[in-house]
Design an enzyme around this catalytic site. Sequence first.
Site, mmCIF file in Angstrom:
data_model
loop_
_atom_site.group_PDB
_atom_site.id
_atom_site.type_symbol
_atom_site.label_atom_id
_atom_site.label_comp_id
_atom_site.label_asym_id
_atom_site.label_seq_id
_atom_site.Cartn_x
_atom_site.Cartn_y
_atom_site.Cartn_z
ATOM 1 C CG ASP A 7 -1.700 1.283 1.203
ATOM 2 O OD1 ASP A 7 -2.606 1.548 0.252
ATOM 3 O OD2 ASP A 7 -1.516 1.822 2.551
ATOM 4 C CG ASP A 9 -1.928 7.460 0.247
ATOM 5 O OD1 ASP A 9 -1.818 8.590 0.635
ATOM 6 O OD2 ASP A 9 -2.055 6.980 -0.787
ATOM 7 C CG ASP A 169 -2.063 2.113 6.073
ATOM 8 O OD1 ASP A 169 -2.348 3.370 6.703
ATOM 9 O OD2 ASP A 169 -2.511 1.861 5.212
#
Length: 232
Positions: A7, A9, A169
Amino acid sequence: MQTVIFDLDGTLADTSGDLLAAANHCFRDMGHGDVLIPGQDAGIALRGGRMMLTRGLERLGALEQATVDRYYPVLLEAYAEAIDTHTFLYPGAMDAVERLKVLGYGVGICTNKPEGLAELLMQRLGARDAFASLIGADTLPVRKPDPEPLREAARQAGGHPDHCLLIGDSDTDRNTSRAAGVPSILVTFGPSGADMAALEPEALLEDYADLPDLVGRVLSAKTENAALGNVN
C-alpha cells in the site's frame, strides 16, 4: 516468483500532511478556516479525500453529499499542485524494498490513491523506478478491498497472484488480502498503528529493517500450511 505488494499512503509514506492541506484548501474556499488538524487528523487523511471532506463537514454541522461531490475534484487539484511538500517516505522503507529485490521477490504498489496521483508522488519522491507495478484506485473498474487490484499488481510485478503478500496499514488492506486468499503484514508506525493487531494479520511490522526476514517467515509458513493441507 513471489511478490511483495505495498500500500502507499500510511505504509510506504506519510502523506497525511499534504492530504490535509488539500482538504483545508477546500474548507477555506467554502468560507471556513482550516477544519482538519495536521497530526491529530492524520488517520482521517489516510482514508482518502472524500472521507476528509465528510469528516470536516460533519464538524461544521454542514454535511451534504452534494458538497462532498462538488469539492472532491477541487481537493484532487489542490493536492496535485502540492503533493510532496510535507510527505516523506517512512525510514528504511526503500532499503527494505531493495533488499527484497535482492532476495528475489518482485515488488509493486496497490493503492486506493488515483493512479495518476500515485505515479506523480512516487516520481517526486524518487522511488517510482524501484517498483515493477503500480495499481491505483482507478486503474481497474474495482478498487481495494476487491482483491483484483492486488492480483493485478502481483501479475505486473512478475508473480502469480496466489503467491503474493500485501503490506498495508488498514482494515481495507487486511480485507483485501483475505479476499485474495494471501497473507498480509500491517505496519504499526502509521496513524492507526495501535489498531492493527485487532485485525489479526499474519504479522505486524514495527520497523522496516525487519521486513525482509518477516516476509520470508510469513511466506514460508503459508507454503508449509498449503503443503500440510495437500497431505491431509
